[in-house]
Scaffold this motif. Structure first.
Motif, PDB file in Angstrom:
ATOM      1  N   UNK A  71      41.417  28.076  59.211  1.00  0.00           N
ATOM      2  CA  UNK A  71      41.210  26.784  59.860  1.00  0.00           C
ATOM      3  C   UNK A  71      39.803  26.666  60.423  1.00  0.00           C
ATOM      4  N   UNK A  72      39.298  27.728  61.011  1.00  0.00           N
ATOM      5  CA  UNK A  72      37.947  27.691  61.578  1.00  0.00           C
ATOM      6  C   UNK A  72      36.913  27.411  60.497  1.00  0.00           C
ATOM      7  N   UNK A  73      37.053  28.062  59.336  1.00  0.00           N
ATOM      8  CA  UNK A  73      36.096  27.845  58.247  1.00  0.00           C
ATOM      9  C   UNK A  73      36.139  26.389  57.787  1.00  0.00           C
ATOM     10  N   UNK A  74      37.350  25.852  57.582  1.00  0.00           N
ATOM     11  CA  UNK A  74      37.456  24.457  57.136  1.00  0.00           C
ATOM     12  C   UNK A  74      36.901  23.489  58.171  1.00  0.00           C
ATOM     13  N   UNK A  75      37.246  23.701  59.436  1.00  0.00           N
ATOM     14  CA  UNK A  75      36.775  22.790  60.474  1.00  0.00           C
ATOM     15  C   UNK A  75      35.265  22.878  60.674  1.00  0.00           C
ATOM     16  N   UNK A  76      34.708  24.052  60.529  1.00  0.00           N
ATOM     17  CA  UNK A  76      33.251  24.185  60.673  1.00  0.00           C
ATOM     18  C   UNK A  76      32.540  23.497  59.508  1.00  0.00           C
ATOM     19  N   UNK A  77      33.092  23.595  58.304  1.00  0.00           N
ATOM     20  CA  UNK A  77      32.488  22.876  57.170  1.00  0.00           C
ATOM     21  C   UNK A  77      32.579  21.369  57.376  1.00  0.00           C
ATOM     22  N   UNK A  78      33.693  20.900  57.910  1.00  0.00           N
ATOM     23  CA  UNK A  78      33.814  19.469  58.225  1.00  0.00           C
ATOM     24  C   UNK A  78      32.784  19.086  59.276  1.00  0.00           C
ATOM     25  N   UNK A  79      32.594  19.915  60.276  1.00  0.00           N
ATOM     26  CA  UNK A  79      31.616  19.663  61.328  1.00  0.00           C
ATOM     27  C   UNK A  79      30.200  19.598  60.759  1.00  0.00           C
ATOM     28  N   UNK A  80      29.872  20.536  59.894  1.00  0.00           N
ATOM     29  CA  UNK A  80      28.538  20.549  59.267  1.00  0.00           C
ATOM     30  C   UNK A  80      28.319  19.278  58.442  1.00  0.00           C
ATOM     31  N   UNK A  81      29.330  18.932  57.652  1.00  0.00           N
ATOM     32  CA  UNK A  81      29.226  17.717  56.830  1.00  0.00           C
ATOM     33  C   UNK A  81      29.058  16.469  57.668  1.00  0.00           C
ATOM     34  N   UNK A  82      29.809  16.397  58.740  1.00  0.00           N
ATOM     35  CA  UNK A  82      29.722  15.231  59.612  1.00  0.00           C
ATOM     36  C   UNK A  82      28.348  15.134  60.283  1.00  0.00           C
ATOM     37  N   UNK A  83      27.815  16.254  60.738  1.00  0.00           N
ATOM     38  CA  UNK A  83      26.481  16.234  61.352  1.00  0.00           C
ATOM     39  C   UNK A  83      25.413  15.837  60.334  1.00  0.00           C
ATOM     40  N   UNK A  84      25.521  16.341  59.124  1.00  0.00           N
ATOM     41  CA  UNK A  84      24.542  15.969  58.078  1.00  0.00           C
ATOM     42  C   UNK A  84      24.618  14.474  57.794  1.00  0.00           C
ATOM     43  N   UNK A  85      25.855  13.938  57.643  1.00  0.00           N
ATOM     44  CA  UNK A  85      26.000  12.505  57.375  1.00  0.00           C
ATOM     45  C   UNK A  85      25.449  11.651  58.525  1.00  0.00           C
ATOM     46  N   UNK A  86      25.696  12.085  59.760  1.00  0.00           N
ATOM     47  CA  UNK A  86      25.160  11.325  60.895  1.00  0.00           C
ATOM     48  C   UNK A  86      23.627  11.322  60.894  1.00  0.00           C
ATOM     49  N   UNK A  87      23.024  12.475  60.601  1.00  0.00           N
ATOM     50  CA  UNK A  87      21.561  12.544  60.558  1.00  0.00           C
ATOM     51  C   UNK A  87      20.994  11.716  59.409  1.00  0.00           C
ATOM     52  N   UNK A  88      21.657  11.770  58.259  1.00  0.00           N
ATOM     53  CA  UNK A  88      21.193  10.963  57.120  1.00  0.00           C
ATOM     54  C   UNK A  88      21.316   9.477  57.458  1.00  0.00           C
ATOM     55  N   UNK A 110      27.641   6.752  68.199  1.00  0.00           N
ATOM     56  CA  UNK A 110      28.391   7.248  69.366  1.00  0.00           C
ATOM     57  C   UNK A 110      29.757   7.779  68.939  1.00  0.00           C
ATOM     58  N   UNK A 111      30.429   7.064  68.061  1.00  0.00           N
ATOM     59  CA  UNK A 111      31.726   7.517  67.550  1.00  0.00           C
ATOM     60  C   UNK A 111      31.592   8.828  66.781  1.00  0.00           C
ATOM     61  N   UNK A 112      30.547   8.940  65.987  1.00  0.00           N
ATOM     62  CA  UNK A 112      30.320  10.186  65.229  1.00  0.00           C
ATOM     63  C   UNK A 112      30.062  11.370  66.140  1.00  0.00           C
ATOM     64  N   UNK A 113      29.255  11.161  67.170  1.00  0.00           N
ATOM     65  CA  UNK A 113      28.979  12.242  68.121  1.00  0.00           C
ATOM     66  C   UNK A 113      30.251  12.606  68.897  1.00  0.00           C
ATOM     67  N   UNK A 114      31.063  11.598  69.240  1.00  0.00           N
ATOM     68  CA  UNK A 114      32.333  11.870  69.924  1.00  0.00           C
ATOM     69  C   UNK A 114      33.259  12.697  69.023  1.00  0.00           C
ATOM     70  N   UNK A 115      33.291  12.382  67.723  1.00  0.00           N
ATOM     71  CA  UNK A 115      34.104  13.166  66.781  1.00  0.00           C
ATOM     72  C   UNK A 115      33.630  14.613  66.726  1.00  0.00           C
ATOM     73  N   UNK A 116      32.308  14.801  66.725  1.00  0.00           N
ATOM     74  CA  UNK A 116      31.762  16.161  66.678  1.00  0.00           C
ATOM     75  C   UNK A 116      32.186  16.938  67.930  1.00  0.00           C
ATOM     76  N   UNK A 117      32.055  16.311  69.109  1.00  0.00           N
ATOM     77  CA  UNK A 117      32.455  16.992  70.344  1.00  0.00           C
ATOM     78  C   UNK A 117      33.952  17.313  70.345  1.00  0.00           C
ATOM     79  N   UNK A 118      34.774  16.364  69.887  1.00  0.00           N
ATOM     80  CA  UNK A 118      36.215  16.611  69.848  1.00  0.00           C
ATOM     81  C   UNK A 118      36.570  17.712  68.848  1.00  0.00           C
TER      82      UNK A 118
END
Length: 165
Positions: A71-88, A110-118
């Protein structure tokens, strides 16, 4: 006049039946045939139960560790993808390639950053929490509690006997 062929008129030898029932030689041989039994040591039995509980929990912890790792590996990959999409997305808005109103863009970021924190909160709260140690302590305490109660009862009986004497 008796007909020996008729089963209803057959004589029963009660002496023979009584002797068979109370033949002590048969009982002695049956006792000798039994396997030797060992007395049950309650303390050893409880320690054996504690050892089994610890082994079961060690296996459970290992399984849970493997599952948490996946679960940690999957969630961290989702986190990385989300941060990349937000920066792009932020970069596309900065270079004026994407046209949104500032309010819509601010809400989206703001919603994207909130998702990352959650997501980080979920990872930290649930994947690094130790649920099994407390449960193991409770089970071992409950397993040994019966032994403590018996010891306390014996102590009370002994003090009562000493007072009487």
């Amino acid at each position: 006049m008796r007909d020996n062929k008729s089963p209803a008129k057959k004589e029963i030898d009660f002496d023979k039946i009584i002797n068979e029932m109370f033949n002590s030689k048969d009982k002695i041989t049956e006792v000798n045939k039994q396997e030797e039994t060992k007395p049950i040591d309650e303390v050893t039995k409880r320690w054996g139960m504690n050892d089994k509980l610890v082994e079961l929990f060690a296996d459970k912890i290992e399984q849970e560790k493997d599952l948490k790792y996946k679960y940690a590996v999957y969630l961290i990959w989702i986190l990385i993808g989300q941060l990349i999409l937000l920066n792009v997305w932020f970069g596309l808005k900065g270079f004026a390639i994407v046209q949104f109103s500032d309010t819509t863009f601010n809400i989206f970021i703001t919603g994207g950053i909130a998702e990352v924190f959650l997501l980080v909160r979920v990872i930290v709260k649930y994947l690094f929490k130790d649920n099994l140690s407390e449960l193991l302590k409770i089970l071992v305490k409950a397993n040994n509690n019966g032994n403590n109660q018996k010891q306390n009862k014996l102590k009370k009986e002994n003090t009562y006997r000493n007072k009487e004497q």
